[in-house]
Design an enzyme around this catalytic site. Structure first.
Site, PDB file in Angstrom:
ATOM      1  N   GLY A  10       4.284   3.621   9.044  1.00 35.18           N
ATOM      2  CA  GLY A  10       4.421   4.357   7.803  1.00 35.18           C
ATOM      3  C   GLY A  10       5.819   4.843   7.478  1.00 35.18           C
ATOM      4  O   GLY A  10       6.761   4.726   8.266  1.00 35.18           O
ATOM      5  N   GLU A  11       5.928   5.399   6.271  1.00 38.47           N
ATOM      6  CA  GLU A  11       7.167   6.014   5.787  1.00 38.47           C
ATOM      7  C   GLU A  11       6.848   7.412   5.263  1.00 38.47           C
ATOM      8  O   GLU A  11       5.785   7.632   4.667  1.00 38.47           O
ATOM      9  CB  GLU A  11       7.788   5.202   4.644  1.00 38.47           C
ATOM     10  CG  GLU A  11       8.079   3.752   4.970  1.00 38.47           C
ATOM     11  CD  GLU A  11       6.968   2.820   4.499  1.00 38.47           C
ATOM     12  OE1 GLU A  11       6.058   3.289   3.775  1.00 38.47           O
ATOM     13  OE2 GLU A  11       7.003   1.636   4.863  1.00 38.47           O
TER      14      GLU A  11
ATOM     15  N   ALA B 141      10.732  -1.552  20.109  1.00 39.02           N
ATOM     16  CA  ALA B 141       9.597  -0.714  20.505  1.00 39.02           C
ATOM     17  C   ALA B 141       8.357  -1.047  19.686  1.00 39.02           C
ATOM     18  O   ALA B 141       7.252  -1.176  20.224  1.00 39.02           O
ATOM     19  CB  ALA B 141       9.959   0.763  20.351  1.00 39.02           C
ATOM     20  N   ALA B 142       8.542  -1.181  18.382  1.00 33.85           N
ATOM     21  CA  ALA B 142       7.410  -1.524  17.523  1.00 33.85           C
ATOM     22  C   ALA B 142       6.898  -2.921  17.825  1.00 33.85           C
ATOM     23  O   ALA B 142       5.688  -3.183  17.757  1.00 33.85           O
ATOM     24  CB  ALA B 142       7.819  -1.407  16.058  1.00 33.85           C
TER      25      ALA B 142
ATOM     26  N   ASP C 287       0.858  -1.182   0.000  1.00 30.03           N
ATOM     27  CA  ASP C 287       0.000   0.000   0.000  1.00 30.03           C
ATOM     28  C   ASP C 287       0.893   1.230   0.000  1.00 30.03           C
ATOM     29  O   ASP C 287       1.426   1.628   1.035  1.00 30.03           O
ATOM     30  CB  ASP C 287      -0.902  -0.026   1.241  1.00 30.03           C
ATOM     31  CG  ASP C 287      -1.844   1.169   1.309  1.00 30.03           C
ATOM     32  OD1 ASP C 287      -1.783   2.038   0.426  1.00 30.03           O
ATOM     33  OD2 ASP C 287      -2.640   1.230   2.268  1.00 30.03           O
ATOM     34  N   HIS C 288       1.052   1.840  -1.184  1.00 30.58           N
ATOM     35  CA  HIS C 288       1.956   2.984  -1.342  1.00 30.58           C
ATOM     36  C   HIS C 288       1.254   4.112  -2.090  1.00 30.58           C
ATOM     37  O   HIS C 288       0.386   3.877  -2.924  1.00 30.58           O
ATOM     38  CB  HIS C 288       3.187   2.576  -2.154  1.00 30.58           C
ATOM     39  CG  HIS C 288       4.320   2.067  -1.327  1.00 30.58           C
ATOM     40  ND1 HIS C 288       5.560   2.662  -1.293  1.00 30.58           N
ATOM     41  CD2 HIS C 288       4.395   1.018  -0.472  1.00 30.58           C
ATOM     42  CE1 HIS C 288       6.345   1.998  -0.489  1.00 30.58           C
ATOM     43  NE2 HIS C 288       5.666   0.992   0.031  1.00 30.58           N
TER      44      HIS C 288
ATOM     45  N   GLY D 125      11.572  -3.421  15.092  1.00 31.95           N
ATOM     46  CA  GLY D 125      12.461  -3.113  16.200  1.00 31.95           C
ATOM     47  C   GLY D 125      11.762  -3.393  17.512  1.00 31.95           C
ATOM     48  O   GLY D 125      10.555  -3.661  17.545  1.00 31.95           O
TER      49      GLY D 125
ATOM     50  N   ASN E  63       5.434   8.040   1.630  1.00 28.79           N
ATOM     51  CA  ASN E  63       4.014   7.993   1.286  1.00 28.79           C
ATOM     52  C   ASN E  63       3.165   8.958   2.096  1.00 28.79           C
ATOM     53  O   ASN E  63       2.129   9.427   1.621  1.00 28.79           O
ATOM     54  CB  ASN E  63       3.483   6.573   1.526  1.00 28.79           C
ATOM     55  CG  ASN E  63       4.212   5.538   0.715  1.00 28.79           C
ATOM     56  OD1 ASN E  63       4.259   5.612  -0.500  1.00 28.79           O
ATOM     57  ND2 ASN E  63       4.811   4.561   1.395  1.00 28.79           N
TER      58      ASN E  63
END
Length: 319
Positions: A106-107, A176-177, A37-38, A174, A110
């Protein structure tokens, strides 16, 4: 037993090609579909980025395979209310048990396109947690009002909902995630076959929650050509640290990709037509405790890939 699905790449292919690949995947013996999904592709060379929810609608009519987004960010570019409506409609179209919503924080690539500030990682995880809370309430079909730190919802109700709430699996790369995924997710989504991460997730979330993975390969009868394709299209996968989360445009990723040598891709990506290498790469996920892993073919050589997996790879994995 680990199930094996196909990873549809919206960054590389048109909507029509994605639907045809889904049909070929089902014919080849894959048992599920992942779809990215981008808003943007990672690089201009990849060249596509259709709206995933339209493609899922088409997939619901073209194949009987279950579908999962890998992954949707429901917290910046898409408000959680809108994401919940899209996911609920997709679940109704696909039918009982055939849709899972994969979500992540997310990034910038996007999510910054509306001009909103791109938050630091801890804030993005806060936003994701609140977004999932809002979506779960909406999946009940009841009217929802919510005033939280990051989102306001007034008198929202989804009238088209599946009989069972949409499962929400959470991406984590990671510690935390991973902790957040265990707290709010129905399952874990990740790309690396890391047994320790799977065990940690299940120790926090419960042994019955699935780990679902993905891997990209580049099949081809000429291994050198396959490595060239993988390096041209997906060198960005080898970027270190948080670059994939913070670089804002395909142009920036193209610049960063120049720092990834071809040899790094050759070492890290399964390329060519050595069936043993493909089988070993996927078995690593089974050995790490994944319930399902999705493999995506880089580049245009899709038909040859599906024929190869149908005859040389999937039967061995089933055995």
């Amino acid at each position: 037993m680990t199930d094996y699905g196909y990873f549809l790449s919206c960054e590389e292919h048109t909507p029509q090609d994605l639907v045809e690949q889904a049909r070929m995947a089902e014919d080849a013996g894959f048992t599920s579909l992942w779809i990215s999904d981008h808003f943007h592709p990672w690089t201009g060379e990849q060249g596509q980025s259709p709206f995933v929810w339209s493609v899922i609608g088409a997939l619901s009519q073209a194949t009987s395979l279950p579908v999962q987004t890998a992954v949707t960010c429901p917290s910046v570019r898409m408000h959680p209310v809108v994401t919940a409506q899209a996911a609920a409609t997709s679940a109704v179209l696909l039918g009982p048990g055939r849709f899972r919503l994969g979500v992540g924080s997310g990034e910038a690539l996007n999510e910054h396109v509306l001009g909103d500030r791109w938050p630091e990682a801890p804030i993005r995880l806060e936003m994701l947690t609140e977004a999932v809370e809002v979506m779960r309430r909406l999946f009940t079909g009841e009217e929802v009002s919510h005033r939280g730190r990051h989102y306001t919802v007034e008198n929202a109700r989804l009238y088209t909902v599946p009989d069972e709430p949409v499962p929400v699996d959470v991406s984590a790369f990671g510690p935390a995630a991973l902790k957040v995924a265990a707290q709010i997710g129905d399952g874990l989504v990740t790309m690396a076959p890391e047994k320790q991460a799977v065990e940690r997730f299940r120790s926090l979330a419960g042994a019955d929650k699935p780990a679902i993975g993905g891997i990209k390969v580049c099949w081809g009868t000429d291994r050198d050509a396959a490595v060239d394709t993988a390096h041209r299209l997906w060198a960005v996968e080898q970027l270190p640290g948080e670059l994939n989360q913070v670089l804002p445009t395909p142009g920036h990723f193209e610049q960063a990709a120049t720092m990834v040598p071809r040899g790094k891709v050759a070492e890290s990506v399964v390329c060519g037509d050595d069936a043993d290498a493909h089988v070993a790469a996927l078995r690593a996920y089974a050995d790490a405790g994944f319930a399902r892993v999705h493999v995506g073919q880089m580049g245009r050589e899709q038909r040859g890939f599906f024929d190869f997996y149908a005859t040389k790879v999937l039967p061995r994995l089933a055995g």
